[in-house]
Motif scaffolding. Structure first.
Motif, mmCIF file in Angstrom:
data_model
loop_
_atom_site.group_PDB
_atom_site.id
_atom_site.type_symbol
_atom_site.label_atom_id
_atom_site.label_comp_id
_atom_site.label_asym_id
_atom_site.label_seq_id
_atom_site.Cartn_x
_atom_site.Cartn_y
_atom_site.Cartn_z
ATOM 1 N N SER A 150 -3.131 3.370 14.616
ATOM 2 C CA SER A 150 -4.013 4.144 15.304
ATOM 3 C C SER A 150 -3.955 4.375 16.488
ATOM 4 C CB SER A 150 -5.434 3.400 14.960
ATOM 5 O OG SER A 150 -5.617 2.426 15.656
ATOM 6 N N ASN A 172 -11.808 2.478 14.038
ATOM 7 C CA ASN A 172 -11.961 3.831 14.580
ATOM 8 C C ASN A 172 -12.653 4.664 13.477
ATOM 9 O OD1 ASN A 172 -10.322 2.550 16.582
ATOM 10 N ND2 ASN A 172 -8.454 3.744 15.625
ATOM 11 N N ILE A 230 -6.330 -6.185 17.164
ATOM 12 C CA ILE A 230 -7.075 -6.374 16.020
ATOM 13 C C ILE A 230 -6.569 -4.884 15.207
ATOM 14 C CG2 ILE A 230 -8.716 -7.057 14.442
ATOM 15 C CD1 ILE A 230 -9.935 -8.539 16.414
ATOM 16 N N TYR A 270 -9.448 -1.740 24.963
ATOM 17 C CA TYR A 270 -8.903 -1.370 23.693
ATOM 18 C C TYR A 270 -9.100 0.091 23.037
ATOM 19 C CZ TYR A 270 -9.289 -6.399 22.960
ATOM 20 O OH TYR A 270 -9.084 -7.961 23.271
ATOM 21 N N ARG A 271 -9.985 0.740 23.594
ATOM 22 C CA ARG A 271 -10.326 1.953 22.985
ATOM 23 C C ARG A 271 -9.156 3.048 23.561
ATOM 24 N NH1 ARG A 271 -15.414 2.219 24.339
ATOM 25 N NH2 ARG A 271 -15.942 1.276 22.524
ATOM 26 N N HIS A 283 -13.956 11.103 21.874
ATOM 27 C CA HIS A 283 -12.875 11.997 22.470
ATOM 28 C C HIS A 283 -12.418 12.925 21.613
ATOM 29 C CE1 HIS A 283 -8.780 10.186 20.693
ATOM 30 N NE2 HIS A 283 -9.845 9.423 20.438
ATOM 31 N N LEU A 331 -13.257 -4.198 24.995
ATOM 32 C CA LEU A 331 -13.528 -3.044 24.210
ATOM 33 C C LEU A 331 -13.327 -1.598 24.918
ATOM 34 C CD1 LEU A 331 -17.084 -2.958 22.340
ATOM 35 C CD2 LEU A 331 -14.801 -2.749 21.425
ATOM 36 N N THR A 332 -13.541 -1.625 25.970
ATOM 37 C CA THR A 332 -13.127 -0.481 26.715
ATOM 38 C C THR A 332 -11.655 -0.299 26.928
ATOM 39 O OG1 THR A 332 -15.227 -0.850 28.307
ATOM 40 C CG2 THR A 332 -13.532 0.802 28.939
ATOM 41 N N HIS A 373 0.678 -1.356 -0.003
ATOM 42 C CA HIS A 373 -0.094 -0.022 -0.085
ATOM 43 C C HIS A 373 0.856 1.103 0.241
ATOM 44 C CE1 HIS A 373 -2.690 2.856 2.093
ATOM 45 N NE2 HIS A 373 -3.323 2.516 1.097
ATOM 46 N N LEU A 379 -1.634 5.977 18.497
ATOM 47 C CA LEU A 379 -1.417 7.272 19.050
ATOM 48 C C LEU A 379 -2.617 8.273 18.627
ATOM 49 C CD1 LEU A 379 2.235 7.579 17.676
ATOM 50 C CD2 LEU A 379 1.571 6.850 19.842
ATOM 51 N N SER A 380 -3.533 8.055 17.986
ATOM 52 C CA SER A 380 -4.761 8.996 18.004
ATOM 53 C C SER A 380 -5.808 8.576 19.105
ATOM 54 C CB SER A 380 -5.403 8.935 16.405
ATOM 55 O OG SER A 380 -5.829 7.626 16.226
ATOM 56 N N LYS A 381 -5.676 7.545 19.777
ATOM 57 C CA LYS A 381 -6.605 7.244 20.732
ATOM 58 C C LYS A 381 -6.477 8.037 21.971
ATOM 59 C CE LYS A 381 -7.203 2.403 19.212
ATOM 60 N NZ LYS A 381 -7.026 1.152 19.304
ATOM 61 N N ALA A 382 -7.571 8.044 22.831
ATOM 62 C CA ALA A 382 -7.578 8.841 24.021
ATOM 63 C C ALA A 382 -6.586 7.997 24.952
ATOM 64 C CB ALA A 382 -8.890 8.953 24.564
ATOM 65 N N ASP A 411 -2.139 -5.739 7.951
ATOM 66 C CA ASP A 411 -3.279 -5.375 8.814
ATOM 67 C C ASP A 411 -3.974 -6.618 9.627
ATOM 68 O OD1 ASP A 411 -3.226 -3.036 7.490
ATOM 69 O OD2 ASP A 411 -4.551 -3.574 5.912
ATOM 70 N N ASP A 412 -4.950 -5.950 10.489
ATOM 71 C CA ASP A 412 -5.538 -6.977 11.472
ATOM 72 C C ASP A 412 -5.020 -7.919 12.124
ATOM 73 O OD1 ASP A 412 -7.694 -5.488 9.711
ATOM 74 O OD2 ASP A 412 -8.777 -6.684 11.385
ATOM 75 N N VAL A 413 -3.860 -7.571 12.905
ATOM 76 C CA VAL A 413 -3.274 -8.466 13.708
ATOM 77 C C VAL A 413 -3.204 -7.813 15.348
ATOM 78 C CG1 VAL A 413 -1.653 -9.094 11.975
ATOM 79 C CG2 VAL A 413 -0.887 -7.107 13.678
ATOM 80 N N ASP A 417 -13.618 5.787 18.692
ATOM 81 C CA ASP A 417 -12.647 4.625 18.532
ATOM 82 C C ASP A 417 -13.436 3.474 18.851
ATOM 83 O OD1 ASP A 417 -10.732 6.537 17.548
ATOM 84 O OD2 ASP A 417 -9.541 6.601 19.432
ATOM 85 N N ASP A 418 -12.839 2.141 18.081
ATOM 86 C CA ASP A 418 -13.085 0.801 18.519
ATOM 87 C C ASP A 418 -14.605 0.575 18.772
ATOM 88 O OD1 ASP A 418 -10.142 1.161 19.483
ATOM 89 O OD2 ASP A 418 -10.621 -0.930 19.784
ATOM 90 N N ASN A 425 -3.806 -2.406 12.671
ATOM 91 C CA ASN A 425 -2.882 -2.456 11.498
ATOM 92 C C ASN A 425 -1.638 -1.903 11.763
ATOM 93 O OD1 ASN A 425 -5.309 -3.275 10.104
ATOM 94 N ND2 ASN A 425 -5.691 -1.034 9.572
ATOM 95 N N HIS A 458 -9.505 14.784 19.178
ATOM 96 C CA HIS A 458 -8.203 14.662 18.768
ATOM 97 C C HIS A 458 -7.975 15.565 17.330
ATOM 98 C CE1 HIS A 458 -5.301 12.149 16.181
ATOM 99 N NE2 HIS A 458 -4.495 12.570 17.344
#
Lengths: 759, 759
Positions: free
Chosen positions: A556, B485, A483, A585-586, B463, A582-583, A465, A558-561, A472-474, B472-473, A485, B465
């Motif tokens: 992704s 996300n 899960i 992972y977010r 959140h 899920l909580t 790409h 570094l762009s999470k909260a 992806d998806d690991v 996300d998630d 990328n 950003h």
């Protein structure tokens, strides 16, 4: 008793007993016996009475509420086998128990030089009979089938007869806990007694697992130094020897020889059980102990690490190495399970822990044992190929996240099957072994095929790409993010896997073209495919954040909260037991080292500045809820120069089980962490790295350590390292062509056997 | 028989029977009976003999191989209740069966005007007795407890007596299939008989579920027009009436009145059963049929859609609307399950299907029924709050992905709990109802609280950003991509949810401040919090790809590899039954409309160009493996002007069950798709939209349709639409202040009742 070689805990506190059952396990890589009391606890005391055989498993179905395609139908789990621990001492109708009468003194200890676990007791019965007991246990490191218990019984204030009741018991169950994903759920009755035999005063029980039809036997013989009268009682599931000793003042010496055999290793486990116990019981317990200490002398001659100025630590450290030796499978059908043979946590499964946390120690201290562990992966290569097909991959092998005999045993794929990195971890450990031993014959026979087949998977799951090869998806090592990328760890390790596939292809082409051709034909590998490995490796995308100047954990992350650490109470750790996946992972929150681990394993893929920035960034986000975390942070803190941090993390690893800092030592000791302790010292404080054409050291001692000494084997040579405040000394047995870098400067042993550098 | 109103299938093919059991279910929203034969099939024939009560559930534990925090411990599942279908006709020792003797003629049909399912048979017994049978069934739409079966029996060539054996049977099980995630696994024995009673020739069985302790009864009375001799046989789980009719040529008319009651609706279900059956059996079957057809007349007066030039389609279309009516819960404790009451697929659970695919029909054609469906969500609001707490959210409500009484029943969270969009879907359906009916009283009482509480969740999981509000998630509607996300669908629907929370807050402030204050106090909502809603809505991040000029499905979707459609054989669809979820998640491939659905629901959030580009892009990647997909693609193809495509997709939806195109109609008919059929016409070909201050139409007829006629209710008025090649006519009953846009031009009904536009 030798200082620094004993693990002791004399507590009879109900809260400590379960933990100590794990701590005082005696194992030899084949059998493992938890440190239960022969005479048992009172009925209402919690206990997990357990004996295990490495890789002896039952196959149980995995239940799902909603099952999807290629979810594993069944899994293997370790079996709690026939119990041979029971011994009860009866004095005048009173049974010995530490929880009745008066305990005048009690100590128990594991002697790591002798390889023996001992309880010494001075007991007064409720009616006033005084007894001195020394109860010793050995799981023989030389004769793996043998678990021997010895009793020395001294009658202090009486000379009436004593009765010893010794039994073996097939009515056993596995331990389960539905609410802790780290312990098994369901399936506790998995073993049934097939036969109960008595022959020439030798007792035997054979049991079989229901589905996998694995047979296990214990065959038991008793030996006694005083006149006695023996009788037996049999039930459908047990057999009991009732031994009445003659009255008199003589000190009774009683040995129970228990021999375990199983149908995975023995053609006639029942017959062999009788034969072996007859043979081994010819030796006295003292003779067995001698063999045990001889074995350990050799082990410690390389493995021992000595730290000046830290006695408690010294002990903890040795305990960890001792447990590694106790737990490691010594044939190629077994490996090291996550809890060794000390408990049923993680169901006796083998994980990537072996490759990344445990193999370094064996590779450098006991390369023969390392070889077995690597060979094990070769033996399950076909299963890994099958799993790859199930997962829809046309080529290659996908190693199971957790397994005993090779099938995927993980029923939660986001933190299981999705961890494709295990493929690269296995390849990495082969390469490390190769670099450390130079043993090309082994690699070409048992390694190259694994490395080719694991490499293939990256082409299956990755794609190009924008000019880069992306995956992806690991899920990476950090199980608090799933899960995603382009996990940096996965990608950089895959790059290494692919690169070495190409290298070994070329090396084999030069050194053994015939074998290469055979192998290529067998697995239908072409030169063109190897070129795709090379291209993918060259073009591998390694996420890097320009602003933070760190490798991003994934695309992704570094762009999470950021997780609200401030408002997370202490009792909410480990997070996995208090928040939905899920909580978790977010958020930016790590269970364990991920990018930082990649920076350790492949330090040359990033600049020191990036490594330092990554460490600073991720450390703040890491909960160390996994026992696989602190060791890596310790190593990398050493590398970066955060020596106090390195020490603190190291201390977490060194005493994790002895001080039960994770609160779950009851389920078994944490093997990966134990390997991590060794790495924290050797890779951390001493800064050892095995590079392609040399080894390097960068010693940095914690401030209150006066000295650090350790040895390891490199290309057949024993290398001894001694570091103190002033200098670093490295010795080899004889001049050799080893290149050694210390603090970045290259030295040679061409004409000398010792190098001494002022720090 | 009236043309276009009959569904008929006369096949006795073993392959068709299971499907037809679903197709010919008769239901009324309370009870549902599959179209099993009264006299049963031969023993080796596959059948799912099923009777159900909407929202009557058992609670069963959910098994996990590895369980994590807040995974639902248990779930509800619909119960196969006591079977009242059994009727056997014995002639001279020979039992009537379509699989023995000679079937001279057989037809079965569902009459959708009469609300009656009929089998007409001309049968010759193996020994030559000729019988004509007409067997009719009704699930009364007026008396929901009643399931009546009527037999007309004509003796063609004999006049000996006939015995009718009619039984009710409590020995029932649920259907399970461990390998299809769309069907239930485990737990088949969930109902036990509590009592078997006989009183004045009325038979009754009461059964209870094991865990939820839900009681269900069937109470059965027979009526016969000829002299007869009746006796009964009871077992522990069944009761059988043996009715010997007198010999002679009279045509026998026999009715079996079965009344179902349950403990979720009736205080004394046993007593009430007797009472109700006594009352209802006073009516003849003909009288019951009259009530049924009266009910349907009213229904069809609004719901009917007529299409000129498409008879088969017309029929399929009506079938879908008929099933919607049959399936919809008519109290507020039940809803519409994914398969209605026609089978056990998806375990009788309610999904977002109701809000997005089914409510549009009811909102516009039967707003009273729509109200019940919306109220149902209000009744489970407390459960949704509880679930939010379990998920670690401090405020708000998290509606369960699948449920009966409110608890989350999804055990696979990546395609369950992660679909947070259900919160916004529910809010959206309230808003649509409000816009269509103007019923503020309902909204303020049962809607505003739901909309506030659902809105809150976005602040919990989102959140800021880089200046945008990001989420996300989550998993969007497309279940072939999970845990990603900024799913465009989720974000844009959340934006709508938040925006309407603010609006309704302000509207309530103006119209009923007291109620607002009460509500705000109840749920501790402040003005400041409402401002955070507004800001999040304003700043909501909606992913857009500058190069493709489309809304990206999520942050990473467009950078993934594209699924290899070319090399995927037909038999590998649906992909979910042939590939591991991880494999599917790794690629750009859709199970169902996702961004395209968002563009339908909130068309004003994107330009027509973007909508067209998105359609073109995603269509190529969509497998339509979900039955929720084609309708949306049809609607949007209409909007864009791809009229042939619109027609083709529509045809997929119209006949999905009748032609069993998904191969799983056996498990029940696809309710969401049925609602989608209606939407494909009304929102698709007619282009209806309910806007904030007007309704709009953009009619585009498929080329071989001569005419399209339909009606709907808007703010209390019935609006009738007729479209043909040349013109569009819209009529209301009387002049009113409704604003109508046709093809973008605004018209008013201020002074007229009809608008006619040349196309």
């Amino acid at each position: 008793m030798s200082n620094g070689w004993m693990i002791s805990d004399n507590s009879l506190d109900i809260k400590e007993l379960l933990k100590n059952e794990s701590i005082f396990n005696i194992s030899n890589g084949y059998i493992g016996i938890r440190g239960n009391f022969e005479e048992k606890y009172p009925d209402d005391y919690p206990t997990v009475r357990g004996s295990y055989i490495n890789a002896l498993y039952e196959e149980v179905s995995i239940p799902y509420g909603e099952k999807a395609y290629a979810f594993p139908e069944a899994m293997q789990k370790i079996v709690n086998i026939i119990d041979a621990q029971d011994i009860n001492i009866i004095v005048n109708g009173e049974g010995f128990s530490l929880f009745e009468g008066t305990v005048k003194s009690f100590q128990r200890y594991l002697d790591m030089k002798e390889g023996c676990y001992v309880r010494e007791i001075y007991w007064v019965s409720p009616l006033g009979k005084e007894l001195k007991l020394k109860i010793s246990r050995i799981a023989s490191l030389k004769y793996l089938e043998l678990f021997a218990i010895n009793y020395e019984i001294e009658k202090v204030n009486f000379d009436e007869d004593i009765t010893i009741i010794s039994s073996i018991n097939g009515d056993v169950t596995n331990f389960t806990d539905d609410n802790d994903p780290r312990v098994a759920a369901g399936h506790s009755h998995i073993l049934s007694v097939k036969s109960v035999e008595l022959e020439d005063e030798i007792m035997q029980i054979a049991s079989e697992t229901h589905n996998s039809k694995n047979l296990v036997t214990v065959t038991t013989k008793h030996s006694l130094n005083v006149a006695n009268d023996i009788s037996f009682e049999k039930t459908d599931t047990s057999i009991k020897a009732i031994i009445k000793t003659a009255p008199g003042k003589a000190i009774i010496n009683f040995t129970k020889y228990n021999v375990y055999t199983d149908s995975r290793r023995y053609k006639n486990p029942l017959k062999d059980g009788f034969k072996i116990v007859r043979e081994l019981s010819k030796m006295t317990f003292e003779e067995l102990k001698k063999l045990q200490s001889d074995f350990l002398k050799e082990f410690w001659s390389i493995a021992n690490i000595s730290i000046g100025g830290e006695d408690k630590l010294q002990q903890g450290l040795r305990y960890n190495l001792y447990e590694l030796l106790q737990s490691v499978g010594k044939d190629t059908i077994s490996n090291i399970s996550a809890k060794g043979l000390s408990g049923e946590g993680y169901e006796g499964h083998y994980f990537w822990d072996t490759e990344i946390y445990i193999l370094p120690f064996f590779t450098l201290c006991c390369p023969k044992l390392a070889k077995n562990l690597l060979k094990y992966r070769y033996t399950i290569l076909d299963s890994a190929r099958l799993r790859a097909r199930e997962m829809g991959h046309k080529k290659g092998a996908a190693y199971p996240w957790r397994t005993i005999v090779g099938g995927e045993c993980s029923s939660y794929f986001p933190a299981g099957t999705a961890q494709y990195h295990i493929n690269a971890d296995i390849a990495y450990s082969y390469v490390q072994y190769y670099l450390a031993t130079g043993d090309f014959d082994f690699i070409k026979e048992f390694g190259v095929e694994v490395i080719f087949e694991t490499a293939r998977i990256w082409l299956e799951i990755g794609h190009y790409h924008e000019g880069f090869f992306k995956i992806d998806d690991v899920t990476g090592p950090d199980e608090y993010t799933a899960i995603i990328n382009n996990n940096y760890y996965t990608n950089v390790m895959a790059k290494h896997n692919l690169k070495w596939a190409v290298r070994l292809y070329n090396e084999l082409l030069l050194k053994d073209e015939e074998l290469l051709n055979e192998l290529c034909e067998k697995i239908a590998l072409t030169k063109e495919e190897v070129e795709t490995f090379e291209k993918a490796s060259d073009k591998m995308y390694l996420p890097y954040d320009e602003e933070l100047k760190i490798n991003a954990q994934d695309d992704s992350f570094l762009s999470k909260a950021i997780w609200d650490f401030e408002n997370t109470p202490k009792e909410n750790y480990p997070l996995l037991l208090h928040y939905h996946p899920l909580t978790i992972y977010r958020y930016q929150v790590l269970k364990q080292a991920d990018t930082v681990l990649a920076h350790f394993l492949l330090e040359d893929e990033a600049s020191l500045e990036t490594i330092k920035n990554s460490y600073d960034y991720y450390e703040k986000l890491t909960t160390h809820d996994s026992s696989l975390s602190c060791a890596v942070y310790s190593i990398m803190a050493s590398k970066i120069g955060y020596i106090d941090k390195a020490y603190d993390y190291f201390m977490e690893t060194a005493l994790l089980d002895l001080e039960d800092t994770h609160g779950n030592t009851k389920d078994g000791v944490h093997m990966a962490n134990m390997g991590g302790t060794w790495m924290s010292i050797v890779y951390g404080f001493a800064g050892l790295r095995i590079k392609e054409d040399h080894i390097s050291l960068n010693p940095k001692l914690p401030k209150h350590w006066s000295e650090l000494k350790f040895s390891f084997k490199y290309k057949g040579f024993v290398i001894a390292v001694k570091v103190n405040k002033d200098k670093t000394e490295v010795k080899v047995q004889k001049p050799c062509s080893i290149n050694l870098k210390i603090n970045g400067r290259l030295y040679s042993f061409e004409n000398n056997t010792s190098i001494e550098i002022l720090n």
